[in-house]
Write a protein that holds these residues in place. Structure first.
Motif, PDB file in Angstrom:
ATOM      1  N   GLY A 115       1.151  -1.140   0.140  1.00 56.60           N
ATOM      2  CA  GLY A 115      -0.552  -0.216   0.090  1.00 56.60           C
ATOM      3  C   GLY A 115       1.425   1.166  -0.060  1.00 56.60           C
ATOM      4  N   LYS A 116       2.229   1.435  -0.267  1.00 54.80           N
ATOM      5  CA  LYS A 116       3.408   2.120  -0.467  1.00 54.80           C
ATOM      6  C   LYS A 116       2.489   3.624  -1.384  1.00 54.80           C
ATOM      7  CE  LYS A 116       6.460   0.234  -1.479  1.00 54.80           C
ATOM      8  NZ  LYS A 116       5.281  -1.137  -1.742  1.00 54.80           N
ATOM      9  N   THR A 117       2.087   2.918  -2.762  1.00 59.20           N
ATOM     10  CA  THR A 117       1.612   4.406  -3.426  1.00 59.20           C
ATOM     11  C   THR A 117       0.434   4.899  -2.924  1.00 59.20           C
ATOM     12  OG1 THR A 117       2.864   2.996  -5.260  1.00 59.20           O
ATOM     13  CG2 THR A 117       1.290   4.234  -6.113  1.00 59.20           C
ATOM     14  N   THR A 118      -1.092   3.798  -2.519  1.00 56.36           N
ATOM     15  CA  THR A 118      -1.909   4.982  -2.184  1.00 56.36           C
ATOM     16  C   THR A 118      -2.020   5.550  -1.039  1.00 56.36           C
ATOM     17  OG1 THR A 118      -2.782   2.518  -2.458  1.00 56.36           O
ATOM     18  CG2 THR A 118      -4.488   3.588  -1.076  1.00 56.36           C
ATOM     19  N   MET A 119      -0.993   5.441   0.103  1.00 52.37           N
ATOM     20  CA  MET A 119      -0.133   5.780   1.605  1.00 52.37           C
ATOM     21  C   MET A 119      -0.088   7.443   0.510  1.00 52.37           C
ATOM     22  SD  MET A 119       1.370   5.378   4.420  1.00 52.37           S
ATOM     23  CE  MET A 119      -0.082   4.324   5.084  1.00 52.37           C
ATOM     24  N   PHE A 120       1.116   7.314  -0.934  1.00 53.48           N
ATOM     25  CA  PHE A 120       1.647   8.105  -1.237  1.00 53.48           C
ATOM     26  C   PHE A 120       0.964   9.639  -1.643  1.00 53.48           C
ATOM     27  CE2 PHE A 120       3.724  10.070  -4.583  1.00 53.48           C
ATOM     28  CZ  PHE A 120       5.459  10.463  -3.844  1.00 53.48           C
ATOM     29  N   ASN A 121      -0.230   8.629  -1.839  1.00 54.13           N
ATOM     30  CA  ASN A 121      -1.155  10.156  -3.195  1.00 54.13           C
ATOM     31  C   ASN A 121      -1.703  10.631  -1.950  1.00 54.13           C
ATOM     32  OD1 ASN A 121       0.197   8.689  -5.522  1.00 54.13           O
ATOM     33  ND2 ASN A 121      -1.476   7.299  -5.552  1.00 54.13           N
ATOM     34  N   GLY A 137      19.991   2.687  10.873  1.00 57.02           N
ATOM     35  CA  GLY A 137      19.833   3.502  12.070  1.00 57.02           C
ATOM     36  C   GLY A 137      19.434   5.033  12.079  1.00 57.02           C
ATOM     37  N   VAL A 138      17.982   4.832  11.287  1.00 52.75           N
ATOM     38  CA  VAL A 138      16.888   5.608  10.662  1.00 52.75           C
ATOM     39  C   VAL A 138      15.925   5.237  11.767  1.00 52.75           C
ATOM     40  CG1 VAL A 138      15.678   6.939   8.919  1.00 52.75           C
ATOM     41  CG2 VAL A 138      18.305   6.027   8.156  1.00 52.75           C
ATOM     42  N   PRO A 139      14.980   6.445  12.313  1.00 54.75           N
ATOM     43  CA  PRO A 139      13.837   6.538  12.857  1.00 54.75           C
ATOM     44  C   PRO A 139      12.886   5.610  11.922  1.00 54.75           C
ATOM     45  CG  PRO A 139      14.512   8.880  12.802  1.00 54.75           C
ATOM     46  CD  PRO A 139      15.968   7.954  12.350  1.00 54.75           C
ATOM     47  N   VAL A 140      12.090   4.879  12.808  1.00 52.78           N
ATOM     48  CA  VAL A 140      10.802   3.768  11.843  1.00 52.78           C
ATOM     49  C   VAL A 140      10.306   3.792  12.391  1.00 52.78           C
ATOM     50  CG1 VAL A 140      11.011   1.748  10.687  1.00 52.78           C
ATOM     51  CG2 VAL A 140      13.246   2.357  10.854  1.00 52.78           C
ATOM     52  N   VAL A 141       8.868   4.124  11.409  1.00 54.21           N
ATOM     53  CA  VAL A 141       7.684   4.224  12.465  1.00 54.21           C
ATOM     54  C   VAL A 141       6.889   2.682  11.748  1.00 54.21           C
ATOM     55  CG1 VAL A 141       5.672   5.072  12.460  1.00 54.21           C
ATOM     56  CG2 VAL A 141       7.427   6.568  12.770  1.00 54.21           C
ATOM     57  N   VAL A 142       6.409   1.828  12.120  1.00 53.89           N
ATOM     58  CA  VAL A 142       5.278   1.268  11.491  1.00 53.89           C
ATOM     59  C   VAL A 142       4.361   1.625  11.009  1.00 53.89           C
ATOM     60  CG1 VAL A 142       4.738  -0.949  11.647  1.00 53.89           C
ATOM     61  CG2 VAL A 142       7.215  -1.014  11.768  1.00 53.89           C
ATOM     62  N   ALA A 143       3.888   0.992   9.564  1.00 59.56           N
ATOM     63  CA  ALA A 143       1.872   1.706   8.954  1.00 59.56           C
ATOM     64  C   ALA A 143       1.809  -0.146   9.634  1.00 59.56           C
ATOM     65  CB  ALA A 143       2.153   2.451   8.439  1.00 59.56           C
ATOM     66  N   LEU A 144       0.965  -0.296  10.185  1.00 60.95           N
ATOM     67  CA  LEU A 144       0.030  -1.423  10.175  1.00 60.95           C
ATOM     68  C   LEU A 144      -0.888  -1.062   8.959  1.00 60.95           C
ATOM     69  CD1 LEU A 144      -0.432  -2.629  13.271  1.00 60.95           C
ATOM     70  CD2 LEU A 144       1.461  -3.882  11.867  1.00 60.95           C
ATOM     71  N   ASN A 145      -0.524  -0.890   8.002  1.00 60.96           N
ATOM     72  CA  ASN A 145      -1.259  -1.317   6.847  1.00 60.96           C
ATOM     73  C   ASN A 145      -2.444  -2.280   6.056  1.00 60.96           C
ATOM     74  OD1 ASN A 145      -2.672   1.013   4.921  1.00 60.96           O
ATOM     75  ND2 ASN A 145      -1.931  -0.074   3.077  1.00 60.96           N
ATOM     76  N   MET A 146      -3.984  -1.752   5.509  1.00 57.87           N
ATOM     77  CA  MET A 146      -4.709  -2.895   5.478  1.00 57.87           C
ATOM     78  C   MET A 146      -5.362  -3.159   6.851  1.00 57.87           C
ATOM     79  SD  MET A 146      -3.538  -4.792   1.760  1.00 57.87           S
ATOM     80  CE  MET A 146      -2.590  -3.762   1.016  1.00 57.87           C
ATOM     81  N   ILE A 147      -5.408  -2.519   7.781  1.00 61.28           N
ATOM     82  CA  ILE A 147      -6.232  -2.804   8.693  1.00 61.28           C
ATOM     83  C   ILE A 147      -7.409  -2.978   8.742  1.00 61.28           C
ATOM     84  CG2 ILE A 147      -6.373  -0.913  10.040  1.00 61.28           C
ATOM     85  CD1 ILE A 147      -4.126  -2.856  11.836  1.00 61.28           C
ATOM     86  N   ASP A 148      -7.952  -2.255   7.955  1.00 63.11           N
ATOM     87  CA  ASP A 148      -9.297  -2.954   7.870  1.00 63.11           C
ATOM     88  C   ASP A 148      -9.506  -3.771   7.423  1.00 63.11           C
ATOM     89  OD1 ASP A 148      -9.920  -2.423   4.378  1.00 63.11           O
ATOM     90  OD2 ASP A 148      -8.099  -1.733   5.230  1.00 63.11           O
ATOM     91  N   ILE A 149      -9.034  -4.889   6.668  1.00 61.02           N
ATOM     92  CA  ILE A 149      -8.731  -6.231   6.471  1.00 61.02           C
ATOM     93  C   ILE A 149      -8.845  -6.980   8.059  1.00 61.02           C
ATOM     94  CG2 ILE A 149      -8.218  -8.230   4.733  1.00 61.02           C
ATOM     95  CD1 ILE A 149      -6.958  -6.170   2.784  1.00 61.02           C
ATOM     96  N   VAL A 150      -7.773  -6.838   9.144  1.00 59.46           N
ATOM     97  CA  VAL A 150      -7.531  -7.461  10.100  1.00 59.46           C
ATOM     98  C   VAL A 150      -8.660  -7.526  10.698  1.00 59.46           C
ATOM     99  CG1 VAL A 150      -6.098  -7.869  11.991  1.00 59.46           C
ATOM    100  CG2 VAL A 150      -4.819  -6.604   9.818  1.00 59.46           C
ATOM    101  N   LYS A 151      -8.698  -6.394  10.605  1.00 59.35           N
ATOM    102  CA  LYS A 151     -10.476  -5.988  11.671  1.00 59.35           C
ATOM    103  C   LYS A 151     -11.676  -6.650  10.968  1.00 59.35           C
ATOM    104  CE  LYS A 151      -9.278  -1.792  13.906  1.00 59.35           C
ATOM    105  NZ  LYS A 151      -8.518  -0.772  14.346  1.00 59.35           N
ATOM    106  N   LYS A 152     -11.741  -6.456  10.037  1.00 57.46           N
ATOM    107  CA  LYS A 152     -12.728  -7.854   9.144  1.00 57.46           C
ATOM    108  C   LYS A 152     -12.913  -9.833   9.409  1.00 57.46           C
ATOM    109  CE  LYS A 152     -15.028  -7.404   4.892  1.00 57.46           C
ATOM    110  NZ  LYS A 152     -14.208  -8.175   3.198  1.00 57.46           N
ATOM    111  N   ASN A 153     -11.825  -9.797   9.657  1.00 58.17           N
ATOM    112  CA  ASN A 153     -11.369 -11.350   9.709  1.00 58.17           C
ATOM    113  C   ASN A 153     -11.715 -11.157  11.047  1.00 58.17           C
ATOM    114  OD1 ASN A 153     -11.107 -11.723   7.000  1.00 58.17           O
ATOM    115  ND2 ASN A 153      -8.563 -11.341   7.310  1.00 58.17           N
TER     116      ASN A 153
END
Ligand code: GDP
Ligand code: K
Ligand code: MG
Length: 271
Positions: free
Chosen positions: A14-20, A106-122
């Motif tokens: 979902g990188k491009t979707t988030m980018f847009n 060595g660069v700060p990272v934020v994890v975006a748990l994307n498609m969380i809608d699918i996880v929740k739906k399941n």
């Protein structure tokens, strides 16, 4: 002063979707130097001082595919101020393989748990707090396609940059491997930026060709490193790169056990 945030993740996370979603029409599309891999960067709709860099989709930071070379060179050499690691949360285990490598550079990272809608739906449950602790970085839920959480991820990344925070990987390898990595770190610590030392120690241990070329240590030092690697390989009766890969899979499955509850277990076996 502008802040550059890179979007890194597996293909189709979902990188491009988030980018847009983040940049709207403030986009610039071209190619990465010397290769026909698309390069897209843009400015955040809400704040033009924040540059968002979309990266080619990758499964690891091993330089095997063109995409991996491009993404890795950008992350290691050009160094964004922060990384948002877009994770397909409905394929958590597979996606975390890259995550555990990103937190090592060595660069700060934020994890975006994307498609969380699918996880929740399941009906599955991911324990965000535990996951964040286990990975040593911030974790936010996102649904890029619904425009949920993306800005939150950027705000967290910007806050990390402004507070000069680093992601500190929490996972450790087995004792003989950690011992080897510590010994390699000690040998090279005067020659390498301290924030990237773990990344370099692991890559030197793996005999990563690019890193060997880049560091080009004198022969004597290379031999000292090689002796440490061979010593460890003999203990495991395996090559160093496989040792690291296997141990990564082991601790990722332990993270999954702690942090992920699947609602319908039969789905795992029937699909
Ligand atoms: P990329 O390869 O990482 O750039 O992924 P894309 O942005 O092209 O997205 C891959 C597919 O996943 C597309 O069909 C998107 O519409 C879809 N997608 C992206 N984000 C989400 C999300 O949060 N939820 C759901 N359900 N689908 C998404
Ligand atoms: K795609
Ligand atoms: Mg894409």
């Amino acid at each position: 002063m502008s802040i550059t945030i890179a979007l890194a993740g597996n293909p189709n996370s979902g990188k491009t979707t988030m980018f847009n979603d983040l940049t709207g029409s403030n986009q610039h599309v071209g190619n990465w130097p010397g290769v026909t891999v698309e390069k897209k960067d843009g400015r955040l709709k809400a704040n033009k001082d924040i540059i968002i860099q979309d990266l080619p989709g990758i499964y690891s930071l091993s330089p095997y595919s063109l995409e991996e070379v491009v993404s890795r060179n950008y992350l290691i050499k050009e160094k964004p101020d922060a990384i948002i690691n877009i994770v397909d949360a409905s394929n958590l285990e597979r996606n975390l393989y890259l995550t555990t490598q990103l937190t090592e550079i060595g660069v700060p990272v934020v994890v975006a748990l994307n498609m969380i809608d699918i996880v929740k739906k399941n009906g599955d449950i991911i324990d965000i707090k535990k996951l964040s602790k286990a990975l040593g970085c911030e974790v936010v839920e996102t649904s890029a396609i619904k425009g949920i959480g993306s800005k939150d991820a950027v705000e967290k990344a910007v806050a990390l940059v402004q507070s000069n925070a680093k992601s500190v990987p929490q996972h450790t390898f087995s004792e003989p491997v950690e011992d080897a990595l510590n010994r390699i770190s000690d040998l090279v610590k005067d020659k390498i930026n301290s924030s990237s030392i773990r990344w370099y120690a692991i890559k030197l241990f793996e005999r990563d060709k690019e890193i060997l070329k880049e560091t080009s240590f004198r022969t004597e030092l290379q031999q000292q490193i090689e002796d440490i690697i061979v010593d460890c390989e003999q203990k495991f009766d395996d090559d160093s790169e496989s040792i690291i890969t296997n141990e990564r899979y082991t601790y990722i499955s332990s993270i999954i056990k702690q942090c992920f509850k699947i609602k319908n277990k039969s789905r795992l076996t029937t699909s």
